[in-house]
Every structure is written in C-alpha cells, then in structure tokens.
Design a protein around this motif. Structure first.
Motif, PDB file in Angstrom:
ATOM      1  N   GLU A  47      -1.408  14.578  -4.935  1.00 18.79           N
ATOM      2  CA  GLU A  47      -2.599  15.167  -4.305  1.00 18.79           C
ATOM      3  C   GLU A  47      -2.696  14.674  -2.871  1.00 18.79           C
ATOM      4  O   GLU A  47      -2.514  13.484  -2.600  1.00 18.79           O
ATOM      5  N   HIS A  48      -2.984  15.580  -1.957  1.00 17.78           N
ATOM      6  CA  HIS A  48      -3.100  15.175  -0.556  1.00 17.78           C
ATOM      7  C   HIS A  48      -4.406  14.417  -0.332  1.00 17.78           C
ATOM      8  O   HIS A  48      -5.480  15.008  -0.302  1.00 17.78           O
ATOM      9  N   ILE A  49      -4.268  13.113  -0.161  1.00 19.24           N
ATOM     10  CA  ILE A  49      -5.371  12.245   0.244  1.00 19.24           C
ATOM     11  C   ILE A  49      -4.910  11.666   1.576  1.00 19.24           C
ATOM     12  O   ILE A  49      -3.806  11.115   1.651  1.00 19.24           O
ATOM     13  N   SER A  50      -5.690  11.838   2.628  1.00 18.41           N
ATOM     14  CA  SER A  50      -5.133  11.548   3.953  1.00 18.41           C
ATOM     15  C   SER A  50      -4.938  10.056   4.213  1.00 18.41           C
ATOM     16  O   SER A  50      -3.972   9.661   4.860  1.00 18.41           O
ATOM     17  N   CYS A  51      -5.838   9.230   3.695  1.00 11.29           N
ATOM     18  CA  CYS A  51      -5.710   7.792   3.966  1.00 11.29           C
ATOM     19  C   CYS A  51      -6.571   7.011   2.972  1.00 11.29           C
ATOM     20  O   CYS A  51      -7.348   7.600   2.213  1.00 11.29           O
ATOM     21  N   ALA A  52      -6.433   5.701   2.988  1.00 15.80           N
ATOM     22  CA  ALA A  52      -7.163   4.861   2.034  1.00 15.80           C
ATOM     23  C   ALA A  52      -8.675   5.045   2.176  1.00 15.80           C
ATOM     24  O   ALA A  52      -9.429   4.914   1.202  1.00 15.80           O
ATOM     25  N   ASP A  53      -9.098   5.363   3.378  1.00 18.56           N
ATOM     26  CA  ASP A  53     -10.519   5.562   3.656  1.00 18.56           C
ATOM     27  C   ASP A  53     -11.083   6.798   2.963  1.00 18.56           C
ATOM     28  O   ASP A  53     -12.299   6.959   2.871  1.00 18.56           O
ATOM     29  N   LEU A  79      13.410  -5.884  -8.500  1.00 17.31           N
ATOM     30  CA  LEU A  79      12.623  -6.760  -7.612  1.00 17.31           C
ATOM     31  C   LEU A  79      11.897  -7.840  -8.413  1.00 17.31           C
ATOM     32  O   LEU A  79      10.690  -8.056  -8.251  1.00 17.31           O
ATOM     33  N   ASP A  80      12.644  -8.534  -9.270  1.00 18.07           N
ATOM     34  CA  ASP A  80      12.033  -9.474 -10.209  1.00 18.07           C
ATOM     35  C   ASP A  80      11.493 -10.729  -9.532  1.00 18.07           C
ATOM     36  O   ASP A  80      10.663 -11.437 -10.094  1.00 18.07           O
ATOM     37  N   LYS A  81      11.927 -11.006  -8.307  1.00 22.73           N
ATOM     38  CA  LYS A  81      11.415 -12.185  -7.601  1.00 22.73           C
ATOM     39  C   LYS A  81      10.206 -11.860  -6.729  1.00 22.73           C
ATOM     40  O   LYS A  81       9.705 -12.741  -6.018  1.00 22.73           O
ATOM     41  N   GLY A  82       9.798 -10.619  -6.730  1.00 24.59           N
ATOM     42  CA  GLY A  82       8.610 -10.260  -5.972  1.00 24.59           C
ATOM     43  C   GLY A  82       8.893  -9.289  -4.845  1.00 24.59           C
ATOM     44  O   GLY A  82      10.053  -9.011  -4.510  1.00 24.59           O
ATOM     45  N   TYR A  83       7.818  -8.816  -4.278  1.00 27.45           N
ATOM     46  CA  TYR A  83       7.900  -7.796  -3.225  1.00 27.45           C
ATOM     47  C   TYR A  83       6.525  -7.678  -2.595  1.00 27.45           C
ATOM     48  O   TYR A  83       5.570  -8.339  -3.017  1.00 27.45           O
ATOM     49  N   ARG A  84       6.425  -6.846  -1.579  1.00 27.01           N
ATOM     50  CA  ARG A  84       5.139  -6.643  -0.909  1.00 27.01           C
ATOM     51  C   ARG A  84       4.767  -5.173  -0.981  1.00 27.01           C
ATOM     52  O   ARG A  84       5.631  -4.306  -0.839  1.00 27.01           O
ATOM     53  N   VAL A  85       3.486  -4.894  -1.195  1.00 28.94           N
ATOM     54  CA  VAL A  85       2.960  -3.526  -1.150  1.00 28.94           C
ATOM     55  C   VAL A  85       2.039  -3.442   0.055  1.00 28.94           C
ATOM     56  O   VAL A  85       1.123  -4.267   0.195  1.00 28.94           O
ATOM     57  N   ILE A  86       2.296  -2.454   0.919  1.00 29.28           N
ATOM     58  CA  ILE A  86       1.540  -2.338   2.173  1.00 29.28           C
ATOM     59  C   ILE A  86       0.942  -0.942   2.282  1.00 29.28           C
ATOM     60  O   ILE A  86       1.606   0.053   1.994  1.00 29.28           O
ATOM     61  N   ASN A  87      -0.308  -0.884   2.700  1.00 28.67           N
ATOM     62  CA  ASN A  87      -0.921   0.386   3.090  1.00 28.67           C
ATOM     63  C   ASN A  87      -1.460   0.244   4.506  1.00 28.67           C
ATOM     64  O   ASN A  87      -2.247  -0.664   4.796  1.00 28.67           O
ATOM     65  N   ASN A  88      -1.009   1.111   5.397  1.00 29.48           N
ATOM     66  CA  ASN A  88      -1.577   1.184   6.738  1.00 29.48           C
ATOM     67  C   ASN A  88      -2.618   2.292   6.743  1.00 29.48           C
ATOM     68  O   ASN A  88      -2.331   3.412   6.302  1.00 29.48           O
ATOM     69  N   CYS A  89      -3.811   1.997   7.221  1.00 31.37           N
ATOM     70  CA  CYS A  89      -4.896   2.981   7.197  1.00 31.37           C
ATOM     71  C   CYS A  89      -5.419   3.256   8.596  1.00 31.37           C
ATOM     72  O   CYS A  89      -5.917   2.341   9.264  1.00 31.37           O
ATOM     73  N   GLY A  90      -5.284   4.504   9.016  1.00 29.67           N
ATOM     74  CA  GLY A  90      -5.888   4.938  10.267  1.00 29.67           C
ATOM     75  C   GLY A  90      -5.197   4.400  11.514  1.00 29.67           C
ATOM     76  O   GLY A  90      -4.183   3.700  11.450  1.00 29.67           O
ATOM     77  N   VAL A  97       1.686   8.641   9.284  1.00 30.17           N
ATOM     78  CA  VAL A  97       1.703   9.874   8.486  1.00 30.17           C
ATOM     79  C   VAL A  97       0.408   9.909   7.686  1.00 30.17           C
ATOM     80  O   VAL A  97       0.141   9.014   6.872  1.00 30.17           O
ATOM     81  N   MET A  98      -0.378  10.965   7.908  1.00 31.66           N
ATOM     82  CA  MET A  98      -1.730  11.008   7.336  1.00 31.66           C
ATOM     83  C   MET A  98      -1.728  11.614   5.927  1.00 31.66           C
ATOM     84  O   MET A  98      -2.406  12.620   5.653  1.00 31.66           O
ATOM     85  N   HIS A  99      -0.918  11.011   5.063  1.00 34.97           N
ATOM     86  CA  HIS A  99      -0.953  11.280   3.622  1.00 34.97           C
ATOM     87  C   HIS A  99      -0.827   9.898   2.990  1.00 34.97           C
ATOM     88  O   HIS A  99       0.184   9.209   3.208  1.00 34.97           O
ATOM     89  N   LEU A 100      -1.840   9.504   2.244  1.00 36.23           N
ATOM     90  CA  LEU A 100      -1.886   8.161   1.659  1.00 36.23           C
ATOM     91  C   LEU A 100      -0.539   7.753   1.076  1.00 36.23           C
ATOM     92  O   LEU A 100       0.072   8.514   0.319  1.00 36.23           O
ATOM     93  N   HIS A 101      -0.073   6.565   1.450  1.00 32.11           N
ATOM     94  CA  HIS A 101       1.191   6.072   0.900  1.00 32.11           C
ATOM     95  C   HIS A 101       1.187   4.562   0.861  1.00 32.11           C
ATOM     96  O   HIS A 101       0.576   3.896   1.693  1.00 32.11           O
ATOM     97  N   PHE A 102       1.916   4.047  -0.120  1.00 33.51           N
ATOM     98  CA  PHE A 102       2.076   2.605  -0.273  1.00 33.51           C
ATOM     99  C   PHE A 102       3.547   2.271  -0.070  1.00 33.51           C
ATOM    100  O   PHE A 102       4.417   2.865  -0.706  1.00 33.51           O
ATOM    101  N   HIS A 103       3.795   1.356   0.854  1.00 30.04           N
ATOM    102  CA  HIS A 103       5.161   0.891   1.088  1.00 30.04           C
ATOM    103  C   HIS A 103       5.476  -0.198   0.061  1.00 30.04           C
ATOM    104  O   HIS A 103       4.712  -1.165  -0.063  1.00 30.04           O
ATOM    105  N   ILE A 104       6.601  -0.066  -0.637  1.00 28.82           N
ATOM    106  CA  ILE A 104       7.162  -1.184  -1.402  1.00 28.82           C
ATOM    107  C   ILE A 104       8.270  -1.767  -0.538  1.00 28.82           C
ATOM    108  O   ILE A 104       9.220  -1.064  -0.186  1.00 28.82           O
ATOM    109  N   ILE A 105       8.113  -3.041  -0.180  1.00 28.13           N
ATOM    110  CA  ILE A 105       9.093  -3.720   0.671  1.00 28.13           C
ATOM    111  C   ILE A 105       9.654  -4.887  -0.129  1.00 28.13           C
ATOM    112  O   ILE A 105       8.885  -5.710  -0.651  1.00 28.13           O
ATOM    113  N   GLY A 106      10.980  -4.961  -0.220  1.00 30.17           N
ATOM    114  CA  GLY A 106      11.542  -6.072  -0.989  1.00 30.17           C
ATOM    115  C   GLY A 106      13.051  -6.122  -0.913  1.00 30.17           C
ATOM    116  O   GLY A 106      13.668  -5.509  -0.046  1.00 30.17           O
ATOM    117  N   GLY A 107      13.601  -6.868  -1.849  1.00 29.79           N
ATOM    118  CA  GLY A 107      15.049  -7.025  -1.907  1.00 29.79           C
ATOM    119  C   GLY A 107      15.551  -8.230  -1.136  1.00 29.79           C
ATOM    120  O   GLY A 107      16.746  -8.501  -1.110  1.00 29.79           O
TER     121      GLY A 107
END
Ligand code: 5GP
Ligand code: ZN
Length: 115
Positions: A47-53, A79-90, A97-107
């Motif tokens: 579903e298109h949700i533009s941002c966390a706000d 990613l059993d040792k952990g990772y980071r989840v990031i959301n940039n808002c606004g 990119v104005m479609h809500l997304h969560f970055h999974i960063i790891g490895g």
C-alpha cells in the motif's frame, strides 16, 4: 492503492525491475541499488504510504507486516549476529523516495551510529 508517479509502486508492480528478496500479500522487499553494507534491503508496504508521518490506525497493520517480513528476511540472509533497521522520514530525515520503506543494513559489524 498505488501512486502512478511513485518509484517504489512501480517496482512493486514490476514496471521497474528489482532484485526481489521477499514478497507476500502486504509486503515487498528488494535489494537497494546503492548498497551501504554487504546486505542492504528495502522493505516496503504494498500500500502506498508516503512516509512514517502518514502511519495511522487505518494503515498501521502494514507496518506490522513489514516488521514480520524483516525478521524472516534477516533469518534468510543469515544476519544472526544482528543488523540495523532504518527509516528516513521527510526532508530533514533524509528521505529521498516518498514511499514508506525500512532499510535492513547488515552483513558486517556496523560502525556509524546516529543514536
Ligand atoms: P531513502 O533515502 O528515501 O531513505 O532511501 C531510498 C533508497 O532507495 C536509497 O538507499 C536508494 O539507493 C534506493 N533506490 C533509489 N532508486 C532505486 C531503484 O530504482 N532501485 C532500487 N533497488 N533502489 C533504489
Ligand atoms: Zn508508492
């Protein structure tokens, strides 16, 4: 509901190709085109949700589904040792990119910490 001018809606629809890593009824996930770590995956609600706000009581179940998917993807990516989840808002949050997304960063062991 889709936004015809939205890059990530086009990726979800398959109009723009992506390296898909996960899909279910509510969620689509694909590799970031400009990875910042060995694993860099974007998890988006279909579903298109533009941002966390723009999250509210009507659409927040999509966010829960994103985080259920994040746990599954992290396991699948090893990613059993952990990772980071990031959301940039606004604008001030650095969202490009104005479609809500969560970055999974790891490895790898991550160094840069904002908080
Ligand atoms: P933001 O800066 O909005 O938090 O994150 C947007 C992310 O989308 C960036 O990390 C950027 O590299 C990624 N991105 C932008 N365009 C594309 C694309 O066409 N395909 C893929 N896979 N990622 C993209
Ligand atoms: Zn969209």
């Amino acid at each position: 509901m889709h936004d015809n001018d939205c890059l990530f809606c086009k990726i979800i629809n398959g109009d723009i190709p992506s390296a898909k890593v996960y899909e279910d009824e509510y969620v689509f996930a694909f590799r970031d085109i400009n990875p910042q770590a060995p694993v860099h995956i974007l998890v988006v609600p279909k579903e298109h949700i533009s941002c966390a706000d723009e999250i509210n009581e009507t659409n927040s179940a999509n966010v829960a589904k994103c985080f259920e998917a994040i746990a599954k993807i992290a396991k699948a990516e090893g990613l059993d040792k952990g990772y980071r989840v990031i959301n940039n808002c606004g604008e001030y949050g650095g969202q490009t990119v104005m479609h809500l997304h969560f970055h999974i960063i790891g490895g790898t062991k991550l160094s840069e910490k904002v908080i």
